[in-house]
Design an enzyme around this catalytic site. Sequence first.
Site, PDB file in Angstrom:
ATOM      1  N   ARG A 256       1.381   7.308   0.094  1.00 47.59           N
ATOM      2  CA  ARG A 256       0.691   6.009   0.034  1.00 47.59           C
ATOM      3  C   ARG A 256      -0.358   5.855   1.148  1.00 47.59           C
ATOM      4  NH1 ARG A 256       5.174   1.678   0.352  1.00 47.59           N
ATOM      5  NH2 ARG A 256       6.052   3.210   1.799  1.00 47.59           N
ATOM      6  N   GLU A 257      -1.052   6.936   1.453  1.00 47.53           N
ATOM      7  CA  GLU A 257      -2.029   6.903   2.536  1.00 47.53           C
ATOM      8  C   GLU A 257      -3.121   5.868   2.287  1.00 47.53           C
ATOM      9  OE1 GLU A 257      -0.777   9.508   0.952  1.00 47.53           O
ATOM     10  OE2 GLU A 257      -0.887  11.368   2.124  1.00 47.53           O
TER      11      GLU A 257
ATOM     12  N   LYS B  56      -2.973   3.141   0.429  1.00 49.57           N
ATOM     13  CA  LYS B  56      -2.408   1.787   0.576  1.00 49.57           C
ATOM     14  C   LYS B  56      -2.441   1.343   2.031  1.00 49.57           C
ATOM     15  CE  LYS B  56       2.093  -0.532   0.597  1.00 49.57           C
ATOM     16  NZ  LYS B  56       1.768  -1.779  -0.107  1.00 49.57           N
TER      17      LYS B  56
ATOM     18  N   ARG C   8      -1.001  -2.285  -4.044  1.00 51.72           N
ATOM     19  CA  ARG C   8       0.410  -2.479  -4.406  1.00 51.72           C
ATOM     20  C   ARG C   8       0.948  -1.227  -5.096  1.00 51.72           C
ATOM     21  NH1 ARG C   8       5.543  -4.475  -4.206  1.00 51.72           N
ATOM     22  NH2 ARG C   8       6.298  -5.276  -6.185  1.00 51.72           N
TER      23      ARG C   8
ATOM     24  N   HIS D 252      -1.254 -13.723  -6.206  1.00 55.55           N
ATOM     25  CA  HIS D 252      -1.861 -12.425  -5.903  1.00 55.55           C
ATOM     26  C   HIS D 252      -2.979 -12.548  -4.882  1.00 55.55           C
ATOM     27  CE1 HIS D 252      -0.093 -11.792  -9.988  1.00 55.55           C
ATOM     28  NE2 HIS D 252       0.365 -10.730  -9.366  1.00 55.55           N
TER      29      HIS D 252
END
Length: 758
Positions: free
Chosen positions: A15-16, A18, A517, A696
């Site tokens: 998840r770099e 993210k 996400r 959101h």
Amino acid sequence: MLTHTLGFPRMGAHRELKKNLESYWKGAIGQEKLMASGRELRLRHWRLQQQAGIDLVPVGDFSYYDHMLDMVAMLGAVPPRFGWQGESVDLDTYFYMARGSSGHRTTTAMEMTKWFDTNYHYIVPEFYPGQRFRLARNRLFEELAEACIEGIQAKPVLPGPMTFIALGKEMVAGFDRWSHLDAVVEVYEEIVSRVAAKCSWIQLDEPILATDVPGPIRLRVRDVYRRLAAVAGPCRLMVATYFGALQENLDLALSLPVDGLHVDLVRAPGQLEKVLPCLPENMVLSLGLIDGRNVWRSNLRQAISTAQDAVVARGSDRVMIAPSCSLLHVPVDLAGEAVLDPRIRSWLAFARQKCQEVNVVRLALDGEDVTEVLQANDTAMENRRKSALVHRDAVRRRMADISPDMYCRRSSFEERKKQQAWLRLPTLPTTTIGSFPQVAGVRSARRSFKQGRISEEQYRAEMQRYIREAIAQQEALGLDVLVHGEPERNDMVEYFGEQLAGFCFTENGWVQGYGSRCVKPPIIYGDVERLKPMTMEWTTYAQQQTNRPLKGMLTGPVTMLCWSFVRDDQPRSATCKQIALAIRDEVQDLEQAGIKIIQVDEAALREGLPLRKSAWREYLGWAVDAFRLTASGVADSTQIHTHMCYSEFNHIAEWIAKMDADVISIEASRSNMELLGVLESFTYPNDIGPGVYDIHSPRVPSVAEMVELLRKASEVIPLERLWVNPDCGLKTRAWPETLASLRNMVAAAQKLRFFARG
């Protein structure tokens, strides 16, 4: 014979992307560092695919948020409220559209909804009268140049113009977004002509052709692709279809003036025999043989046999091998899974392994010796088929014992509502959807407990402290029906799946849900059974902290199914029914413990709809039955809630009513209460809470905004059946914005109550 992929995961194995995105949004890193991280990920993923045996590597599939938003920016289709001045669309404008905030500026973010029937969300393009389009972003050209410098044989990938417009929405009543088709295609022509000189193939994704396309729209597809082919020069165009069969659109797809057609032979294996006899002599057929949406190892002998049929009919130079769709929907690499049961691990393939499977099919057809690989594949297939991990006799017996009365509440909604009067709720009762912000301390405690760094007593104390604070905050806000806040849950599906037989979990099996996400879907590998109570401890503790009604929070069977990687060796309906029985047991335990409001979330019911309307009735039949099986074993005095995401319910409102929940809450604010249009023509018989603010976005809506949304809702929903709640759970938000938004929401409900009293 060439191999290719249609797209690759963006976030990175750990998840770099993210982490860098969220650091950028917080101001912790600058744009230069974010861009550098993107370049590093792209190169790593290009090399990974190249080393796995992929010839044509996709470029343009990477995104800092969403590929449809990328196309919005590239076309200069920025909605007016974002104050864009017509220059190049910069990164902050790009994120402003997605998130509704940029620096001190805030406005309503663009709507987001599911990408066909997957778990990925895309940003919905907006179309206005008088809108102008022009090339306003050069990112694709820059990334193509990067790939060329690195010696990558790149294949640019774009959402096709038909799909781009089909998935958009008109923002003015009576306007037809298709009136912009010619103007949009003009920009596509410029894009195609610019990239054509630097590549041999361009992929245009038209998954819309695997759906029910209106006749007038179908008539325009050929002309669009005639125009694009005219500017492509010697570069070849491929139209990629996926997620289903072309059916009545097959002749249209085969008549397009393009050089290649990709078909999904995982979702629709039977269409190959219809495609092959009719394929034009000069058209290359891309075979989507490896499942791009699920994590199971492919049956390689079957894939090779299917590909061989195509090669015999067409010749190897006019056949390509590929996954069924973009690999965006699966995790990056199985090599990162060290603790997964090795038996289950041997049955799986993630993106990297799927690229290798594509290459094995090509090698076999090229006459290479793949005997050893095929033998290992055969062994894995057979072991899975016979495994005691997969089959549980007790579950099979219980499935056989299901009786018709288990699908029905004891009384009508009107009678149940009388029985539930003891709750003493006011007009316009206020509540939340379930989760509250997960602060760093809570996440750290969960992680530390899982890793054995803190004791069970320490973990329990931290969770109880959070629950007490969440209850106190809700009481201070004046909410009518409370929740415990779900601090113990990392994910609304994973939490339950970890406690059910038949589910397993990965360490690094992350996939992108939307923007930054990421979710780590469970893998349903076998028969599902509840082994012990799952929510009782936290829910009953929370109820002890307050005299107000408190909701027990459960995830429904359809959502558990849709948000998992599901076993492919039995019908999805059978797996869903097994989950329903497990959650039914939890519902009954909560009721016995004194929890008299129980919410069974079915956030994913709408997104599980098949792409073709002809298949809806079958799906909705078993999906609604699964919910009723879950929720119907309680007394009339117990109030059953459900929650759903997305407001596109005009075709399924009657099915939602058949679920017979006492209260349903539905995401509605981000689409400006479009749901109400459905309720004008269909009288929903039970209580309903259309969401009054978008969770959101970090933006705090005003009291006036929410009063206006409630006023609109009250015009079509009687006040005595109207609830007040946010769109969705608040897990991803921060406490300050959450409290401010809920304070305004309660104030809005109080104002409307005052107005209603006259």
